[in-house]
Write a protein that holds these residues in place. Structure first.
Motif, short mmCIF file in Angstrom:
data_model
loop_
_atom_site.label_atom_id
_atom_site.label_comp_id
_atom_site.label_asym_id
_atom_site.label_seq_id
_atom_site.Cartn_x
_atom_site.Cartn_y
_atom_site.Cartn_z
N GLN A 278 -47.39 32.87 -28.93
CA GLN A 278 -46.50 32.37 -29.97
C GLN A 278 -45.42 31.48 -29.37
OE1 GLN A 278 -44.87 35.44 -32.53
NE2 GLN A 278 -43.27 34.06 -33.31
N MET A 279 -44.92 31.86 -28.19
CA MET A 279 -43.91 31.05 -27.50
C MET A 279 -44.48 29.67 -27.16
SD MET A 279 -42.26 31.57 -23.71
CE MET A 279 -43.82 31.00 -23.00
N LEU A 280 -45.73 29.64 -26.65
CA LEU A 280 -46.34 28.37 -26.26
C LEU A 280 -46.55 27.45 -27.47
CD1 LEU A 280 -48.95 29.69 -23.67
CD2 LEU A 280 -46.72 28.62 -23.22
N VAL A 281 -46.90 28.05 -28.61
CA VAL A 281 -47.04 27.27 -29.85
C VAL A 281 -45.69 26.66 -30.23
CG1 VAL A 281 -47.52 27.41 -32.32
CG2 VAL A 281 -49.02 28.57 -30.69
N ASP A 282 -44.62 27.44 -30.13
CA ASP A 282 -43.28 26.94 -30.45
C ASP A 282 -42.88 25.79 -29.52
OD1 ASP A 282 -43.13 28.80 -32.43
OD2 ASP A 282 -41.62 30.06 -31.47
N VAL A 283 -43.25 25.93 -28.23
CA VAL A 283 -42.93 24.88 -27.26
C VAL A 283 -43.63 23.58 -27.65
CG1 VAL A 283 -43.25 24.13 -24.88
CG2 VAL A 283 -42.43 26.45 -25.36
N GLN A 284 -44.90 23.68 -28.04
CA GLN A 284 -45.66 22.50 -28.44
C GLN A 284 -45.04 21.82 -29.68
OE1 GLN A 284 -49.68 23.94 -28.95
NE2 GLN A 284 -50.21 23.55 -26.81
N LYS A 285 -44.44 22.62 -30.54
CA LYS A 285 -43.80 22.09 -31.75
C LYS A 285 -42.36 21.65 -31.49
CE LYS A 285 -46.51 24.87 -35.01
NZ LYS A 285 -46.46 25.91 -36.08
N ASN A 286 -41.92 21.83 -30.22
CA ASN A 286 -40.56 21.45 -29.82
C ASN A 286 -39.49 22.20 -30.60
OD1 ASN A 286 -38.93 20.02 -28.04
ND2 ASN A 286 -38.55 18.37 -29.53
N PHE A 352 -49.66 37.10 -20.40
CA PHE A 352 -48.52 37.91 -19.96
C PHE A 352 -48.45 37.94 -18.43
CE2 PHE A 352 -46.96 42.21 -18.76
CZ PHE A 352 -45.65 42.10 -19.21
N ARG A 353 -49.59 38.21 -17.78
CA ARG A 353 -49.61 38.22 -16.31
C ARG A 353 -49.31 36.83 -15.76
NH1 ARG A 353 -48.79 43.39 -15.71
NH2 ARG A 353 -50.43 44.68 -16.57
N ASP A 354 -49.89 35.80 -16.38
CA ASP A 354 -49.68 34.43 -15.90
C ASP A 354 -48.23 34.00 -16.03
OD1 ASP A 354 -52.37 34.37 -15.39
OD2 ASP A 354 -52.89 33.14 -17.14
N HIS A 355 -47.49 34.63 -16.91
CA HIS A 355 -46.07 34.28 -17.10
C HIS A 355 -45.14 35.32 -16.48
CE1 HIS A 355 -47.83 31.38 -19.86
NE2 HIS A 355 -46.68 30.75 -19.88
N GLY A 356 -45.58 35.93 -15.40
CA GLY A 356 -44.70 36.76 -14.58
C GLY A 356 -44.50 38.18 -15.04
N GLY A 357 -45.22 38.62 -16.06
CA GLY A 357 -45.08 40.00 -16.51
C GLY A 357 -43.77 40.28 -17.23
N LEU A 358 -43.22 39.27 -17.90
CA LEU A 358 -41.96 39.45 -18.64
C LEU A 358 -41.95 38.51 -19.83
CD1 LEU A 358 -38.99 40.51 -18.86
CD2 LEU A 358 -38.33 38.59 -17.41
N VAL A 359 -41.81 39.06 -21.02
CA VAL A 359 -41.66 38.24 -22.22
C VAL A 359 -40.79 39.00 -23.21
CG1 VAL A 359 -43.81 39.14 -23.25
CG2 VAL A 359 -42.86 36.98 -24.07
N PHE A 360 -39.87 38.28 -23.85
CA PHE A 360 -38.99 38.96 -24.80
C PHE A 360 -38.77 38.11 -26.04
CE2 PHE A 360 -36.19 36.63 -21.95
CZ PHE A 360 -35.27 36.02 -22.80
N GLU A 361 -38.52 38.79 -27.14
CA GLU A 361 -38.22 38.16 -28.43
C GLU A 361 -36.74 38.35 -28.74
OE1 GLU A 361 -39.63 38.47 -33.14
OE2 GLU A 361 -40.36 39.91 -31.66
N MET A 362 -36.12 37.33 -29.29
CA MET A 362 -34.70 37.41 -29.64
C MET A 362 -34.51 37.62 -31.15
SD MET A 362 -33.17 34.49 -27.08
CE MET A 362 -34.43 33.27 -27.43
N PHE A 363 -33.31 37.94 -31.55
CA PHE A 363 -33.02 38.17 -32.97
C PHE A 363 -33.10 36.87 -33.77
CE2 PHE A 363 -30.98 42.05 -31.32
CZ PHE A 363 -31.48 42.98 -32.21
N TYR A 364 -32.78 35.77 -33.13
CA TYR A 364 -32.84 34.48 -33.82
C TYR A 364 -33.04 33.38 -32.76
CZ TYR A 364 -27.85 34.61 -32.60
OH TYR A 364 -26.65 34.73 -31.94
N ARG A 365 -33.41 32.20 -33.21
CA ARG A 365 -33.68 31.10 -32.30
C ARG A 365 -32.38 30.59 -31.65
NH1 ARG A 365 -38.82 29.23 -32.73
NH2 ARG A 365 -40.01 29.96 -34.56
N VAL A 366 -32.44 30.45 -30.33
CA VAL A 366 -31.26 29.99 -29.60
C VAL A 366 -31.70 29.42 -28.26
CG1 VAL A 366 -30.86 32.31 -28.66
CG2 VAL A 366 -28.99 30.65 -28.70
N ASP A 367 -31.04 28.38 -27.83
CA ASP A 367 -31.30 27.78 -26.52
C ASP A 367 -30.44 28.48 -25.48
OD1 ASP A 367 -31.73 26.25 -24.31
OD2 ASP A 367 -31.26 24.32 -25.26
N LEU A 368 -31.03 29.33 -24.69
CA LEU A 368 -30.27 30.13 -23.72
C LEU A 368 -29.68 29.29 -22.60
CD1 LEU A 368 -32.64 33.23 -23.52
CD2 LEU A 368 -30.38 33.16 -24.58
#
Length: 373
Positions: A278-286, A352-368
Protein backbone atom coordinates in the motif's frame (compact mmCIF):
# COMPACT_ATOMS: atom_id res chain seq x y z
CA UNK A 1 -1.53 19.98 1.56
CA UNK A 2 0.82 18.05 3.78
CA UNK A 3 -1.86 16.16 5.67
CA UNK A 4 -5.54 15.50 5.90
CA UNK A 5 -7.58 16.72 8.83
CA UNK A 6 -5.91 15.15 11.90
CA UNK A 7 -7.62 13.24 14.60
CA UNK A 8 -8.12 15.24 17.80
CA UNK A 9 -4.70 15.87 19.34
CA UNK A 10 -5.93 14.77 22.76
CA UNK A 11 -6.81 11.32 21.40
CA UNK A 12 -3.40 10.95 19.77
CA UNK A 13 -1.35 12.09 22.72
CA UNK A 14 -3.31 10.77 25.69
CA UNK A 15 -1.82 7.29 25.57
CA UNK A 16 1.63 8.29 24.36
CA UNK A 17 2.97 11.36 26.09
CA UNK A 18 1.46 11.05 29.51
CA UNK A 19 1.89 7.35 30.24
CA UNK A 20 5.67 6.99 30.10
CA UNK A 21 6.96 5.32 33.22
CA UNK A 22 10.34 7.05 32.86
CA UNK A 23 11.95 9.69 30.61
CA UNK A 24 13.01 8.41 27.21
CA UNK A 25 16.70 9.05 27.82
CA UNK A 26 16.82 7.45 31.25
CA UNK A 27 19.09 4.41 31.53
CA UNK A 28 17.25 1.09 31.37
CA UNK A 29 17.02 -1.27 34.31
CA UNK A 30 19.91 -3.69 34.84
CA UNK A 31 19.51 -6.79 32.66
CA UNK A 32 17.99 -9.71 34.51
CA UNK A 33 17.15 -13.27 33.53
CA UNK A 34 14.48 -15.53 34.98
CA UNK A 35 16.18 -18.89 35.64
CA UNK A 36 13.59 -20.86 37.63
CA UNK A 37 9.86 -20.26 37.88
CA UNK A 38 7.65 -22.08 40.39
CA UNK A 39 3.88 -21.87 40.71
CA UNK A 40 2.72 -23.19 44.07
CA UNK A 41 -0.88 -24.39 44.01
CA UNK A 42 -1.94 -24.54 47.64
CA UNK A 43 0.99 -26.58 48.99
CA UNK A 44 1.88 -26.65 52.66
CA UNK A 45 4.99 -24.55 53.19
CA UNK A 46 7.11 -27.49 54.40
CA UNK A 47 6.04 -29.65 51.43
CA UNK A 48 6.89 -26.90 48.96
CA UNK A 49 10.28 -26.45 50.55
CA UNK A 50 10.89 -30.22 50.42
CA UNK A 51 9.95 -30.41 46.72
CA UNK A 52 12.45 -27.67 45.93
CA UNK A 53 15.12 -29.36 48.05
CA UNK A 54 14.64 -32.54 46.03
CA UNK A 55 15.21 -30.60 42.82
CA UNK A 56 18.30 -29.03 44.36
CA UNK A 57 19.73 -32.48 44.98
CA UNK A 58 18.98 -33.53 41.40
CA UNK A 59 20.83 -30.46 40.10
CA UNK A 60 24.11 -32.15 41.14
CA UNK A 61 23.90 -34.15 37.90
CA UNK A 62 24.08 -31.05 35.66
CA UNK A 63 27.22 -31.37 33.55
CA UNK A 64 28.45 -27.78 33.48
CA UNK A 65 29.92 -26.54 36.77
CA UNK A 66 28.74 -22.97 36.17
CA UNK A 67 25.16 -24.06 35.41
CA UNK A 68 25.19 -26.50 38.30
CA UNK A 69 26.18 -23.64 40.59
CA UNK A 70 23.37 -21.42 39.28
CA UNK A 71 20.64 -24.03 39.77
CA UNK A 72 21.99 -25.11 43.16
CA UNK A 73 21.81 -21.49 44.32
CA UNK A 74 18.35 -21.08 42.77
CA UNK A 75 16.76 -24.09 44.49
CA UNK A 76 18.55 -23.34 47.78
CA UNK A 77 17.18 -19.82 47.96
CA UNK A 78 13.73 -20.82 46.69
CA UNK A 79 13.48 -23.62 49.25
CA UNK A 80 14.46 -21.21 52.02
CA UNK A 81 11.90 -18.66 50.86
CA UNK A 82 9.20 -21.35 50.59
CA UNK A 83 9.73 -22.16 54.26
CA UNK A 84 8.58 -18.64 55.19
CA UNK A 85 5.37 -18.71 53.13
CA UNK A 86 1.88 -19.36 54.49
CA UNK A 87 0.49 -22.88 54.24
CA UNK A 88 -1.85 -23.27 51.29
CA UNK A 89 -0.62 -20.15 49.51
CA UNK A 90 -1.08 -19.77 45.75
CA UNK A 91 1.93 -17.87 44.48
CA UNK A 92 4.76 -17.60 41.97
CA UNK A 93 8.36 -17.93 43.11
CA UNK A 94 10.80 -16.41 40.64
CA UNK A 95 14.57 -16.87 40.83
CA UNK A 96 16.11 -13.99 38.90
CA UNK A 97 19.81 -13.33 38.30
CA UNK A 98 21.61 -10.20 37.27
CA UNK A 99 23.07 -10.84 33.80
CA UNK A 100 25.21 -7.69 33.70
CA UNK A 101 28.97 -8.23 33.06
CA UNK A 102 30.71 -9.42 36.20
CA UNK A 103 27.57 -10.68 37.94
CA UNK A 104 27.74 -14.04 39.73
CA UNK A 105 25.21 -16.70 40.65
CA UNK A 106 25.27 -15.55 44.28
CA UNK A 107 23.54 -12.35 43.15
CA UNK A 108 20.36 -14.25 42.26
CA UNK A 109 17.26 -13.27 44.23
CA UNK A 110 13.86 -14.87 44.83
CA UNK A 111 10.64 -12.93 44.32
CA UNK A 112 7.26 -14.15 45.61
CA UNK A 113 4.14 -12.95 43.82
CA UNK A 114 0.80 -13.99 45.29
CA UNK A 115 -1.88 -14.92 42.77
CA UNK A 116 -5.00 -12.82 42.38
CA UNK A 117 -8.44 -14.31 42.89
CA UNK A 118 -8.86 -14.65 39.12
CA UNK A 119 -5.49 -16.36 38.71
CA UNK A 120 -6.28 -18.85 41.48
CA UNK A 121 -9.41 -19.79 39.57
CA UNK A 122 -7.32 -20.55 36.47
CA UNK A 123 -4.62 -22.77 38.00
CA UNK A 124 -6.64 -25.82 36.94
CA UNK A 125 -5.97 -24.80 33.33
CA UNK A 126 -2.18 -24.71 33.74
CA UNK A 127 -0.01 -27.21 31.88
CA UNK A 128 3.60 -27.89 32.86
CA UNK A 129 6.05 -29.97 34.92
CA UNK A 130 4.11 -30.85 38.07
CA UNK A 131 5.66 -31.91 41.39
CA UNK A 132 3.84 -33.37 44.40
CA UNK A 133 5.08 -33.31 48.01
CA UNK A 134 7.93 -35.90 48.21
CA UNK A 135 6.39 -37.49 51.30
CA UNK A 136 2.82 -37.46 50.00
CA UNK A 137 2.68 -38.22 46.24
CA UNK A 138 -1.10 -38.73 46.42
CA UNK A 139 -1.70 -35.15 47.63
CA UNK A 140 -4.11 -32.95 45.68
CA UNK A 141 -1.72 -30.01 46.05
CA UNK A 142 1.30 -29.53 43.82
CA UNK A 143 3.80 -27.08 42.39
CA UNK A 144 4.65 -26.40 38.75
CA UNK A 145 8.34 -25.73 38.14
CA UNK A 146 9.92 -24.52 34.91
CA UNK A 147 13.69 -24.43 34.56
CA UNK A 148 16.37 -25.48 32.10
CA UNK A 149 18.94 -24.26 29.68
CA UNK A 150 16.49 -23.28 26.93
CA UNK A 151 14.86 -20.40 28.81
CA UNK A 152 11.92 -22.58 29.84
CA UNK A 153 11.19 -20.35 32.84
CA UNK A 154 11.06 -17.17 30.75
CA UNK A 155 8.91 -18.83 28.09
CA UNK A 156 6.46 -20.09 30.73
CA UNK A 157 6.26 -16.71 32.49
CA UNK A 158 5.53 -14.87 29.25
CA UNK A 159 2.99 -17.48 28.15
CA UNK A 160 1.09 -17.55 31.45
CA UNK A 161 0.85 -13.78 31.54
CA UNK A 162 0.75 -12.74 27.89
CA UNK A 163 0.39 -15.82 25.68
CA UNK A 164 -2.05 -15.40 22.78
CA UNK A 165 -4.66 -18.18 22.89
CA UNK A 166 -5.67 -20.41 20.00
CA UNK A 167 -8.79 -22.51 19.49
CA UNK A 168 -8.47 -26.15 18.56
CA UNK A 169 -11.07 -28.79 17.90
CA UNK A 170 -10.57 -32.50 18.53
CA UNK A 171 -13.00 -35.25 17.55
CA UNK A 172 -14.85 -34.76 20.83
CA UNK A 173 -14.07 -31.31 22.30
CA UNK A 174 -13.31 -27.66 21.65
CA UNK A 175 -10.41 -26.12 23.59
CA UNK A 176 -8.93 -22.67 24.11
CA UNK A 177 -5.22 -22.93 24.83
CA UNK A 178 -1.83 -21.28 25.00
CA UNK A 179 1.42 -23.20 25.39
CA UNK A 180 0.93 -23.59 29.15
CA UNK A 181 -2.83 -23.10 29.65
CA UNK A 182 -5.83 -25.02 28.33
CA UNK A 183 -9.57 -24.84 28.98
CA UNK A 184 -12.31 -27.08 27.62
CA UNK A 185 -15.13 -24.99 26.15
CA UNK A 186 -17.53 -27.39 24.44
CA UNK A 187 -18.19 -31.12 24.14
CA UNK A 188 -19.23 -32.28 20.68
CA UNK A 189 -22.46 -34.27 20.77
CA UNK A 190 -22.01 -35.79 17.31
CA UNK A 191 -19.05 -36.47 15.00
CA UNK A 192 -17.94 -33.82 12.53
CA UNK A 193 -17.59 -35.47 9.11
CA UNK A 194 -17.64 -32.76 6.44
CA UNK A 195 -16.00 -29.40 5.85
CA UNK A 196 -19.44 -27.78 5.98
CA UNK A 197 -19.91 -29.31 9.44
CA UNK A 198 -16.56 -27.83 10.49
CA UNK A 199 -17.42 -24.37 9.14
CA UNK A 200 -20.80 -24.47 10.84
CA UNK A 201 -19.18 -25.42 14.15
CA UNK A 202 -16.55 -22.67 13.87
CA UNK A 203 -19.24 -20.08 13.06
CA UNK A 204 -20.94 -20.96 16.35
CA UNK A 205 -17.81 -20.37 18.46
CA UNK A 206 -18.31 -16.91 19.96
CA UNK A 207 -16.52 -15.06 22.79
CA UNK A 208 -17.89 -16.33 26.14
CA UNK A 209 -20.30 -18.56 24.20
CA UNK A 210 -18.65 -21.00 24.48
CA UNK A 211 -15.06 -19.71 24.09
CA UNK A 212 -13.59 -19.06 27.53
CA UNK A 213 -10.96 -16.59 28.58
CA UNK A 214 -7.68 -18.01 29.88
CA UNK A 215 -6.14 -14.56 30.42
CA UNK A 216 -4.62 -13.94 33.83
CA UNK A 217 -5.12 -10.20 33.48
CA UNK A 218 -8.91 -10.10 33.06
CA UNK A 219 -11.82 -11.59 31.16
CA UNK A 220 -10.59 -11.63 27.55
CA UNK A 221 -12.49 -14.38 25.71
CA UNK A 222 -11.11 -15.46 22.35
CA UNK A 223 -12.48 -14.13 19.08
CA UNK A 224 -11.99 -16.31 15.99
CA UNK A 225 -9.72 -14.77 13.35
CA UNK A 226 -7.94 -15.88 10.17
CA UNK A 227 -5.23 -17.96 11.87
CA UNK A 228 -6.20 -18.98 15.41
CA UNK A 229 -8.60 -21.90 14.87
CA UNK A 230 -7.61 -25.43 13.81
CA UNK A 231 -8.53 -29.09 13.89
CA UNK A 232 -6.24 -31.32 15.95
CA UNK A 233 -5.78 -35.05 15.55
CA UNK A 234 -6.54 -37.49 12.76
CA UNK A 235 -9.35 -36.06 10.61
CA UNK A 236 -10.89 -37.50 7.45
CA UNK A 237 -13.10 -34.92 5.73
CA UNK A 238 -14.84 -34.86 2.37
CA UNK A 239 -12.77 -31.99 0.90
CA UNK A 240 -10.05 -29.45 1.72
CA UNK A 241 -10.47 -26.96 4.54
CA UNK A 242 -10.47 -23.21 3.83
CA UNK A 243 -7.24 -21.38 4.68
CA UNK A 244 -8.82 -19.74 7.74
CA UNK A 245 -9.10 -23.17 9.44
CA UNK A 246 -5.89 -25.09 10.06
CA UNK A 247 -5.37 -28.79 10.64
CA UNK A 248 -2.53 -30.51 12.51
CA UNK A 249 -2.26 -34.29 12.93
CA UNK A 250 -1.42 -34.36 16.63
CA UNK A 251 -3.08 -33.98 20.02
CA UNK A 252 0.15 -32.83 21.73
CA UNK A 253 -0.49 -29.43 23.33
CA UNK A 254 3.06 -28.26 22.56
CA UNK A 255 2.86 -29.32 18.90
CA UNK A 256 -0.59 -27.76 18.48
CA UNK A 257 0.62 -24.44 19.85
CA UNK A 258 3.79 -24.55 17.72
CA UNK A 259 1.54 -25.02 14.66
CA UNK A 260 -0.63 -22.09 15.77
CA UNK A 261 2.45 -19.86 16.07
CA UNK A 262 3.52 -20.84 12.55
CA UNK A 263 0.08 -19.86 11.23
CA UNK A 264 0.21 -16.58 13.14
CA UNK A 265 3.69 -15.73 11.82
CA UNK A 266 2.59 -16.48 8.25
CA UNK A 267 -0.50 -14.26 8.58
CA UNK A 268 1.45 -11.42 10.16
CA UNK A 269 3.98 -11.54 7.33
CA UNK A 270 1.16 -11.38 4.75
CA UNK A 271 -0.37 -8.40 6.57
CA UNK A 272 3.00 -6.62 6.75
CA UNK A 273 3.56 -7.24 3.01
CA UNK A 274 0.13 -5.74 2.25
CA UNK A 275 1.01 -2.62 4.24
CA UNK A 276 4.33 -2.18 2.37
CA UNK A 277 2.54 -2.70 -0.94
CA UNK A 278 0.00 0.00 0.00
CA UNK A 279 2.91 2.35 0.76
CA UNK A 280 4.46 1.67 -2.67
CA UNK A 281 1.13 2.43 -4.38
CA UNK A 282 0.95 5.74 -2.49
CA UNK A 283 4.51 6.57 -3.56
CA UNK A 284 3.62 5.95 -7.21
CA UNK A 285 0.65 8.31 -6.82
CA UNK A 286 2.95 10.90 -5.20
CA UNK A 287 0.75 11.03 -2.08
CA UNK A 288 1.88 12.34 1.27
CA UNK A 289 2.82 9.21 3.28
CA UNK A 290 0.40 7.37 5.54
CA UNK A 291 2.74 4.37 5.77
CA UNK A 292 6.51 4.27 6.14
CA UNK A 293 8.98 1.39 5.91
CA UNK A 294 12.71 0.75 6.40
CA UNK A 295 13.59 4.08 8.03
CA UNK A 296 14.37 3.75 11.73
CA UNK A 297 14.74 7.53 11.91
CA UNK A 298 11.20 8.07 10.63
CA UNK A 299 9.94 5.39 13.02
CA UNK A 300 11.63 7.15 15.96
CA UNK A 301 10.10 10.53 15.02
CA UNK A 302 6.63 9.09 14.43
CA UNK A 303 6.74 7.22 17.75
CA UNK A 304 8.01 10.21 19.72
CA UNK A 305 5.33 12.53 18.28
CA UNK A 306 2.50 10.02 18.86
CA UNK A 307 1.83 9.71 15.12
CA UNK A 308 2.40 5.95 14.95
CA UNK A 309 -0.81 3.88 14.97
CA UNK A 310 0.40 0.35 14.16
CA UNK A 311 3.85 -1.14 13.54
CA UNK A 312 5.05 -4.47 12.16
CA UNK A 313 8.63 -5.19 13.16
CA UNK A 314 11.21 -7.96 12.98
CA UNK A 315 11.98 -8.46 16.67
CA UNK A 316 15.36 -10.06 15.94
CA UNK A 317 16.54 -6.79 14.35
CA UNK A 318 14.82 -4.21 16.54
CA UNK A 319 14.61 -5.87 19.95
CA UNK A 320 15.15 -2.69 21.98
CA UNK A 321 12.45 -0.83 20.10
CA UNK A 322 10.02 -3.73 20.53
CA UNK A 323 10.74 -3.88 24.28
CA UNK A 324 10.13 -0.13 24.65
CA UNK A 325 6.85 -0.17 22.71
CA UNK A 326 5.60 -3.17 24.70
CA UNK A 327 6.50 -1.51 27.99
CA UNK A 328 4.69 1.73 27.22
CA UNK A 329 1.76 0.07 25.46
CA UNK A 330 0.73 3.10 23.41
CA UNK A 331 1.05 1.61 19.91
CA UNK A 332 -0.37 -1.57 18.38
CA UNK A 333 2.75 -3.68 17.81
CA UNK A 334 2.97 -6.88 15.77
CA UNK A 335 6.29 -8.67 16.13
CA UNK A 336 6.90 -10.70 12.97
CA UNK A 337 8.94 -13.69 14.07
CA UNK A 338 11.77 -14.55 11.65
CA UNK A 339 11.82 -18.09 10.29
CA UNK A 340 13.62 -19.69 7.35
CA UNK A 341 14.41 -16.95 4.83
CA UNK A 342 16.13 -19.09 2.19
CA UNK A 343 15.23 -18.93 -1.48
CA UNK A 344 12.80 -21.83 -1.14
CA UNK A 345 10.95 -20.41 1.87
CA UNK A 346 7.54 -18.74 1.86
CA UNK A 347 9.26 -15.51 2.93
CA UNK A 348 11.57 -15.33 -0.10
CA UNK A 349 10.67 -12.15 -1.97
CA UNK A 350 8.66 -10.72 0.94
CA UNK A 351 8.19 -6.96 0.63
CA UNK A 352 8.43 -6.68 4.41
CA UNK A 353 11.82 -8.44 4.44
CA UNK A 354 13.00 -6.43 1.42
CA UNK A 355 12.18 -3.22 3.28
CA UNK A 356 14.24 -4.00 6.37
CA UNK A 357 11.66 -5.76 8.51
CA UNK A 358 9.97 -2.54 9.66
CA UNK A 359 6.76 -0.93 8.46
CA UNK A 360 4.33 1.31 10.30
CA UNK A 361 1.03 3.08 9.69
CA UNK A 362 0.31 6.56 11.03
CA UNK A 363 -2.93 8.13 12.24
CA UNK A 364 -2.98 10.51 9.30
CA UNK A 365 -0.88 11.45 6.28
CA UNK A 366 2.20 13.50 7.13
CA UNK A 367 5.65 14.13 5.71
CA UNK A 368 7.99 13.08 8.52
CA UNK A 369 10.96 14.75 6.84
CA UNK A 370 9.43 18.10 7.82
CA UNK A 371 9.47 16.98 11.44
CA UNK A 372 13.11 16.05 11.82
CA UNK A 373 13.23 12.59 10.20
Amino acid sequence: PHFTAPAPRSRLLAKRVFTRSRPVDQSPAMPQELIVLALSCGMVSADLSAALEKLKDSSKSIGSHQKRQVFWDAYSKMSSKAGTMRDGEYAFLKYVVDTAPGATASEGVVEVLELTKRQKGLVGCVLGPKFKPPEDPSSNNHVFIWSGENKEAQVAWHDLNHGEPCVYITSSEVFVATKHKRASCKTLSSPVKTVKDVERLVSELKPDSPLRSVSWQGNEPVTINTYNVMLAGNWKLDTDLPDKIGCVNTTSCDEIYDYFEQRKATQHLKDADKLVNQMLVDVQKNLVPLISASSTKEAAVAYKLALMKKVYVDESKYGKFVAKVREEGAVELIAVTPTNTGKDSAEHGSLFRDHGGLVFEMFYRVDLTTMGA
